[in-house]
Design a protein around this motif. Sequence first.
Motif, PDB file in Angstrom:
ATOM      1  N   ILE A  11      -0.550   7.299  34.459  1.00 33.23           N
ATOM      2  CA  ILE A  11       0.790   6.747  34.280  1.00 33.23           C
ATOM      3  C   ILE A  11       1.577   7.697  33.387  1.00 33.23           C
ATOM      4  CG2 ILE A  11       0.148   4.322  34.602  1.00 33.23           C
ATOM      5  CD1 ILE A  11       0.141   4.052  31.517  1.00 33.23           C
ATOM      6  N   GLU A  12       2.897   7.599  33.458  1.00 33.87           N
ATOM      7  CA  GLU A  12       3.755   8.378  32.582  1.00 33.87           C
ATOM      8  C   GLU A  12       4.564   7.424  31.726  1.00 33.87           C
ATOM      9  OE1 GLU A  12       6.161  10.967  34.978  1.00 33.87           O
ATOM     10  OE2 GLU A  12       4.671  12.551  34.851  1.00 33.87           O
ATOM     11  N   PHE A  13       4.734   7.809  30.461  1.00 35.52           N
ATOM     12  CA  PHE A  13       5.479   7.005  29.513  1.00 35.52           C
ATOM     13  C   PHE A  13       6.487   7.913  28.829  1.00 35.52           C
ATOM     14  CE2 PHE A  13       5.949   5.353  25.131  1.00 35.52           C
ATOM     15  CZ  PHE A  13       6.493   4.115  25.432  1.00 35.52           C
ATOM     16  N   TYR A  14       7.744   7.474  28.782  1.00 37.00           N
ATOM     17  CA  TYR A  14       8.771   8.275  28.125  1.00 37.00           C
ATOM     18  C   TYR A  14       8.666   8.097  26.620  1.00 37.00           C
ATOM     19  CZ  TYR A  14      13.117  10.440  26.833  1.00 37.00           C
ATOM     20  OH  TYR A  14      14.052  11.272  26.263  1.00 37.00           O
ATOM     21  N   ASP A  15       8.399   9.185  25.929  1.00 36.06           N
ATOM     22  CA  ASP A  15       8.256   9.189  24.472  1.00 36.06           C
ATOM     23  C   ASP A  15       9.578   9.641  23.868  1.00 36.06           C
ATOM     24  OD1 ASP A  15       7.638   9.614  21.802  1.00 36.06           O
ATOM     25  OD2 ASP A  15       5.748  10.629  22.218  1.00 36.06           O
ATOM     26  N   GLU A  16      10.285   8.700  23.242  1.00 39.34           N
ATOM     27  CA  GLU A  16      11.594   9.011  22.670  1.00 39.34           C
ATOM     28  C   GLU A  16      11.494  10.034  21.544  1.00 39.34           C
ATOM     29  OE1 GLU A  16      13.522   5.376  21.574  1.00 39.34           O
ATOM     30  OE2 GLU A  16      13.531   4.632  23.626  1.00 39.34           O
ATOM     31  N   GLN A  18       9.390  12.516  21.274  1.00 39.94           N
ATOM     32  CA  GLN A  18       9.171  13.837  21.862  1.00 39.94           C
ATOM     33  C   GLN A  18      10.248  14.198  22.880  1.00 39.94           C
ATOM     34  OE1 GLN A  18       6.725  15.901  20.839  1.00 39.94           O
ATOM     35  NE2 GLN A  18       6.145  14.357  19.356  1.00 39.94           N
ATOM     36  N   ASP A  19      11.102  13.229  23.212  1.00 43.11           N
ATOM     37  CA  ASP A  19      12.164  13.393  24.204  1.00 43.11           C
ATOM     38  C   ASP A  19      11.608  13.940  25.525  1.00 43.11           C
ATOM     39  OD1 ASP A  19      14.745  13.196  25.224  1.00 43.11           O
ATOM     40  OD2 ASP A  19      15.250  15.248  24.655  1.00 43.11           O
ATOM     41  N   GLY A  20      10.543  13.286  25.992  1.00 40.89           N
ATOM     42  CA  GLY A  20       9.937  13.691  27.249  1.00 40.89           C
ATOM     43  C   GLY A  20       8.855  12.707  27.658  1.00 40.89           C
ATOM     44  N   PHE A  21       8.294  12.964  28.822  1.00 38.12           N
ATOM     45  CA  PHE A  21       7.253  12.087  29.350  1.00 38.12           C
ATOM     46  C   PHE A  21       5.871  12.551  28.903  1.00 38.12           C
ATOM     47  CE2 PHE A  21      10.738  11.090  32.163  1.00 38.12           C
ATOM     48  CZ  PHE A  21      10.594   9.726  32.344  1.00 38.12           C
ATOM     49  N   ALA A  22       5.026  11.583  28.608  1.00 39.89           N
ATOM     50  CA  ALA A  22       3.619  11.849  28.275  1.00 39.89           C
ATOM     51  C   ALA A  22       2.773  11.184  29.349  1.00 39.89           C
ATOM     52  CB  ALA A  22       3.283  11.278  26.901  1.00 39.89           C
ATOM     53  N   GLU A  23       1.712  11.859  29.764  1.00 34.90           N
ATOM     54  CA  GLU A  23       0.830  11.338  30.799  1.00 34.90           C
ATOM     55  C   GLU A  23      -0.386  10.687  30.159  1.00 34.90           C
ATOM     56  OE1 GLU A  23      -1.509  13.917  33.720  1.00 34.90           O
ATOM     57  OE2 GLU A  23       0.264  13.300  34.859  1.00 34.90           O
ATOM     58  N   PHE A  24      -0.774   9.531  30.710  1.00 34.85           N
ATOM     59  CA  PHE A  24      -1.911   8.771  30.200  1.00 34.85           C
ATOM     60  C   PHE A  24      -2.853   8.420  31.342  1.00 34.85           C
ATOM     61  CE2 PHE A  24       1.331   8.103  27.056  1.00 34.85           C
ATOM     62  CZ  PHE A  24       0.656   7.998  25.856  1.00 34.85           C
ATOM     63  N   PHE A  25      -4.140   8.285  31.010  1.00 38.65           N
ATOM     64  CA  PHE A  25      -5.149   7.785  31.932  1.00 38.65           C
ATOM     65  C   PHE A  25      -5.347   6.305  31.646  1.00 38.65           C
ATOM     66  CE2 PHE A  25      -6.209  12.263  31.350  1.00 38.65           C
ATOM     67  CZ  PHE A  25      -6.365  12.681  32.662  1.00 38.65           C
ATOM     68  N   VAL A  26      -5.308   5.473  32.678  1.00 41.17           N
ATOM     69  CA  VAL A  26      -5.526   4.038  32.504  1.00 41.17           C
ATOM     70  C   VAL A  26      -7.027   3.791  32.451  1.00 41.17           C
ATOM     71  CG1 VAL A  26      -5.187   1.737  33.489  1.00 41.17           C
ATOM     72  CG2 VAL A  26      -3.371   3.461  33.685  1.00 41.17           C
ATOM     73  N   LEU A  27      -7.491   3.302  31.309  1.00 38.99           N
ATOM     74  CA  LEU A  27      -8.918   3.045  31.104  1.00 38.99           C
ATOM     75  C   LEU A  27      -9.314   1.655  31.566  1.00 38.99           C
ATOM     76  CD1 LEU A  27      -9.157   4.540  27.506  1.00 38.99           C
ATOM     77  CD2 LEU A  27      -9.575   5.702  29.686  1.00 38.99           C
ATOM     78  N   GLU A  28      -8.444   0.676  31.328  1.00 42.32           N
ATOM     79  CA  GLU A  28      -8.691  -0.716  31.725  1.00 42.32           C
ATOM     80  C   GLU A  28      -7.366  -1.412  31.963  1.00 42.32           C
ATOM     81  OE1 GLU A  28     -11.456  -2.382  32.366  1.00 42.32           O
ATOM     82  OE2 GLU A  28     -12.902  -0.899  31.655  1.00 42.32           O
ATOM     83  N   ARG A  29      -7.438  -2.500  32.722  1.00 42.61           N
ATOM     84  CA  ARG A  29      -6.282  -3.376  32.971  1.00 42.61           C
ATOM     85  C   ARG A  29      -6.727  -4.809  32.725  1.00 42.61           C
ATOM     86  NH1 ARG A  29      -2.158  -2.236  36.892  1.00 42.61           N
ATOM     87  NH2 ARG A  29      -2.107  -0.036  37.379  1.00 42.61           N
ATOM     88  N   THR A  30      -5.778  -5.633  32.284  1.00 42.35           N
ATOM     89  CA  THR A  30      -6.064  -7.052  32.158  1.00 42.35           C
ATOM     90  C   THR A  30      -4.756  -7.835  32.264  1.00 42.35           C
ATOM     91  OG1 THR A  30      -7.291  -8.703  30.878  1.00 42.35           O
ATOM     92  CG2 THR A  30      -5.872  -7.229  29.629  1.00 42.35           C
ATOM     93  N   ARG A  31      -4.886  -9.127  32.516  1.00 42.23           N
ATOM     94  CA  ARG A  31      -3.739 -10.035  32.562  1.00 42.23           C
ATOM     95  C   ARG A  31      -3.923 -11.100  31.495  1.00 42.23           C
ATOM     96  NH1 ARG A  31       0.299 -10.258  35.861  1.00 42.23           N
ATOM     97  NH2 ARG A  31       0.208  -9.019  37.728  1.00 42.23           N
ATOM     98  N   VAL A  67       7.412  -0.106  35.242  1.00 40.65           N
ATOM     99  CA  VAL A  67       8.073   0.087  33.961  1.00 40.65           C
ATOM    100  C   VAL A  67       7.147  -0.495  32.903  1.00 40.65           C
ATOM    101  CG1 VAL A  67      10.112  -0.448  32.580  1.00 40.65           C
ATOM    102  CG2 VAL A  67      10.341  -0.116  35.053  1.00 40.65           C
ATOM    103  N   ILE A  68       6.804   0.331  31.919  1.00 38.85           N
ATOM    104  CA  ILE A  68       5.883  -0.103  30.877  1.00 38.85           C
ATOM    105  C   ILE A  68       6.522   0.090  29.513  1.00 38.85           C
ATOM    106  CG2 ILE A  68       3.768   0.340  32.188  1.00 38.85           C
ATOM    107  CD1 ILE A  68       3.528   3.010  30.725  1.00 38.85           C
ATOM    108  N   GLU A  69       6.034  -0.690  28.559  1.00 31.15           N
ATOM    109  CA  GLU A  69       6.452  -0.490  27.178  1.00 31.15           C
ATOM    110  C   GLU A  69       5.224  -0.549  26.290  1.00 31.15           C
ATOM    111  OE1 GLU A  69       7.725  -5.035  25.929  1.00 31.15           O
ATOM    112  OE2 GLU A  69       9.278  -3.698  26.676  1.00 31.15           O
ATOM    113  N   LEU A  70       5.272   0.192  25.211  1.00 29.60           N
ATOM    114  CA  LEU A  70       4.189   0.207  24.248  1.00 29.60           C
ATOM    115  C   LEU A  70       4.206  -1.111  23.484  1.00 29.60           C
ATOM    116  CD1 LEU A  70       2.000   2.139  23.187  1.00 29.60           C
ATOM    117  CD2 LEU A  70       3.661   2.950  21.531  1.00 29.60           C
TER     118      LEU A  70
END
Length: 96
Positions: A11-16, A18-31, A67-70
Amino acid sequence: MDGEFREYEKIEFYDEEQDGFAEFFVLERTRVNGSEYLLAAQELDQDTDAYIFKVVAEHTEEGADMVIELVDDDTELEAVGKIFSELVDDNTTIEI
């Protein structure tokens, strides 16, 4: 890692800051309570920091965009962190 090959979603997340996108590996998901959460890290090393993201919207018309948020609310972070600590393998430690 135990030597078993596993393909991780990215996934990519916009880091304000760093003013750019950071790439992440999804390790787990849950609801939790109808919301989807992702445990993600920038590296797959054993001693790396992981972050919890909340999926706030998904767009499926032209593909699978989300769309994701930290997660920064301490109560939410602690509750979801406890769930992720139960989902990850015994070699992984989650500290909040």
